[in-house]
Each structure stands twice: as structure tokens, then as C-alpha cells.
Design a protein around this motif. Sequence first.
Motif, mmCIF file in Angstrom:
data_model
loop_
_atom_site.group_PDB
_atom_site.id
_atom_site.type_symbol
_atom_site.label_atom_id
_atom_site.label_comp_id
_atom_site.label_asym_id
_atom_site.label_seq_id
_atom_site.Cartn_x
_atom_site.Cartn_y
_atom_site.Cartn_z
ATOM 1 N N ARG A 65 -17.218 4.132 -6.221
ATOM 2 C CA ARG A 65 -16.571 3.769 -4.955
ATOM 3 C C ARG A 65 -16.250 2.275 -4.926
ATOM 4 N NH1 ARG A 65 -20.033 7.675 -2.445
ATOM 5 N NH2 ARG A 65 -21.607 6.068 -2.008
ATOM 6 N N ASP A 66 -17.185 1.456 -5.442
ATOM 7 C CA ASP A 66 -16.929 0.014 -5.521
ATOM 8 C C ASP A 66 -15.728 -0.275 -6.422
ATOM 9 O OD1 ASP A 66 -19.076 -0.472 -3.886
ATOM 10 O OD2 ASP A 66 -20.438 -1.051 -5.509
ATOM 11 N N GLN A 71 -9.595 -1.278 -6.938
ATOM 12 C CA GLN A 71 -8.354 -0.716 -7.472
ATOM 13 C C GLN A 71 -8.368 -0.587 -8.997
ATOM 14 O OE1 GLN A 71 -4.588 -1.883 -5.547
ATOM 15 N NE2 GLN A 71 -5.772 -3.366 -4.354
ATOM 16 N N LEU A 72 -9.561 -0.364 -9.541
ATOM 17 C CA LEU A 72 -9.680 -0.184 -10.987
ATOM 18 C C LEU A 72 -9.722 1.284 -11.374
ATOM 19 C CD1 LEU A 72 -12.248 -3.010 -11.766
ATOM 20 C CD2 LEU A 72 -9.829 -2.989 -12.364
ATOM 21 N N ARG A 82 -10.439 8.663 -12.514
ATOM 22 C CA ARG A 82 -9.743 8.168 -13.700
ATOM 23 C C ARG A 82 -9.486 6.665 -13.579
ATOM 24 N NH1 ARG A 82 -7.668 12.079 -17.037
ATOM 25 N NH2 ARG A 82 -7.768 14.216 -16.229
ATOM 26 N N VAL A 83 -9.324 6.019 -14.739
ATOM 27 C CA VAL A 83 -8.992 4.596 -14.756
ATOM 28 C C VAL A 83 -7.563 4.439 -14.276
ATOM 29 C CG1 VAL A 83 -8.755 2.531 -16.185
ATOM 30 C CG2 VAL A 83 -10.564 4.193 -16.676
ATOM 31 N N TRP A 171 -9.695 -9.326 -13.626
ATOM 32 C CA TRP A 171 -8.272 -8.992 -13.602
ATOM 33 C C TRP A 171 -7.511 -9.781 -14.661
ATOM 34 C CZ3 TRP A 171 -5.867 -5.036 -11.424
ATOM 35 C CH2 TRP A 171 -6.482 -4.370 -10.375
ATOM 36 N N THR A 172 -7.900 -11.032 -14.871
ATOM 37 C CA THR A 172 -7.228 -11.837 -15.885
ATOM 38 C C THR A 172 -7.431 -11.235 -17.268
ATOM 39 O OG1 THR A 172 -7.567 -13.842 -14.558
ATOM 40 C CG2 THR A 172 -7.023 -14.140 -16.882
#
Length: 231
Positions: A65-66, A71-72, A82-83, A171-172
Motif C-alpha cells: 500500500r505504501d 506510484q511504484l 504489479r510494478v 525516482w532518480t
Amino acid sequence: MTADVPPRIPSVPAPVARVPLSDQVRNFVLEGLLEGRWQPGDRIVERRIGLELGVSQTPIREALRDLQAMQLVESIPNKGMRVKELTPGQLSEVYPVRAALERLAAELAVHRMGGDVTVLAHHLGRLRELAEANDVEGQIHHGVEFHREIVRAAGNQVLLRNWESLAIELWTRLSLKWLRTEPHENACDHEAIVDAFRRQDPYVGRLVQLHVLNYANPAASTTSAAPHGQK
């Protein structure tokens, strides 16, 4: 006659802070994403993670959930978790928010720092060294730490929590791996910011904001580039 020596009382070790199981699972999945264990579109099987880590499904679902909030990952009906595909559009949405937060942070921090740029200068020095060594991973880390120090120096925990929620370093790294964006952490970009904090420049917030917004350009440019996986 020698004086009695009192018995030595053994020192009690400090209690070790326990990391919640859900945090351990989340870190396990994040590490797997960075190492390439899971690629965009791959299914994340809860039972398999549970067997590997020896945990129940409850902390696994909390961790997922985290990750969904970050949004991963995404939940697909009848297919499980799923990713999520990472797109240039997602990155371009992050940068304006990050830029606004860091502008506020810089405006609050500049007076609190009082011209002391010791920590910022340390990260700037490391960026120079790592650039010469062509160490991209190290440049990303110290680049993010440079900006984190500005946000910390603002002395506002709500601001810090919101900034941390953007998971900038993660994210980077993922954008470099999945979108093949170019690394944008370099010493020259950060030197002007260090100088502005040293001078206690009242416009340092705007300088930091523009600095971060410039990061959006490499992400946006990939929209018109080759399809995913090509460059």
C-alpha cells in the motif's frame, strides 16, 4: 591492607530500535526494483515475499500500500499487484512540486544557516570528486543529500516529511534505469547555490527553484525520444 574494590557493574547495552516489518518489506521490494529483480509490468507475488522474508501477509500488504501511494506499484483486478510503468510524464509532475517545496525550504533556511555552508560545501566537494571518477551512483546520492540538507536546515518537519515523500533519490535512480535519462547532478549547478547561502542572498529560494525546474528538461525530452528501452 588494600581497600575493597566494588564489583564492576556490567554496562547495559542501549536498546536496538526495531524496524517495523512493513518497513522491512518495503525496503526489500525497493531494493529489488533498483537491482532489477522486478521490471515494469512484473507481478509481485505476496506469498513468495512472505516465504523469503518469513513474514505474514499483513506487513506485506501494508508495504505494498505504501509503494502504491508512491506510484511504484498498482493493483490490477484479477491479476494482483504489479510494478507500475514509469513515464516521463510522472517525472515532470514531480519536479514542480519539489521545486516549490525547496524554494520555501531555502527561504526559511538561509537565515537559520547564517552563512554557514560547511555541510553544503562538503557535498559539493564530493560531487566534484565523484564527477571526476565518473561515479554516477555517488553523484546521485550526494546531489540528493545536498538538497536534503537545505530542507533540513529549514527547521520545518512538515516540509521535510512532504519533501521526503517524493522519494527523490529512488525516482532518480529508477529514471536512469528504466527511462535511460541522463544524470543531472553536477557540481557546477550546485556551486552557485552554495555561494548564495554563504552570502545569505534573499533570492536564494528562487535560485533553488529554477535549479530544480531545470531537472524537468531531461525528463520531458525523453517523451519525444525513442520508445521505452531505447535511446
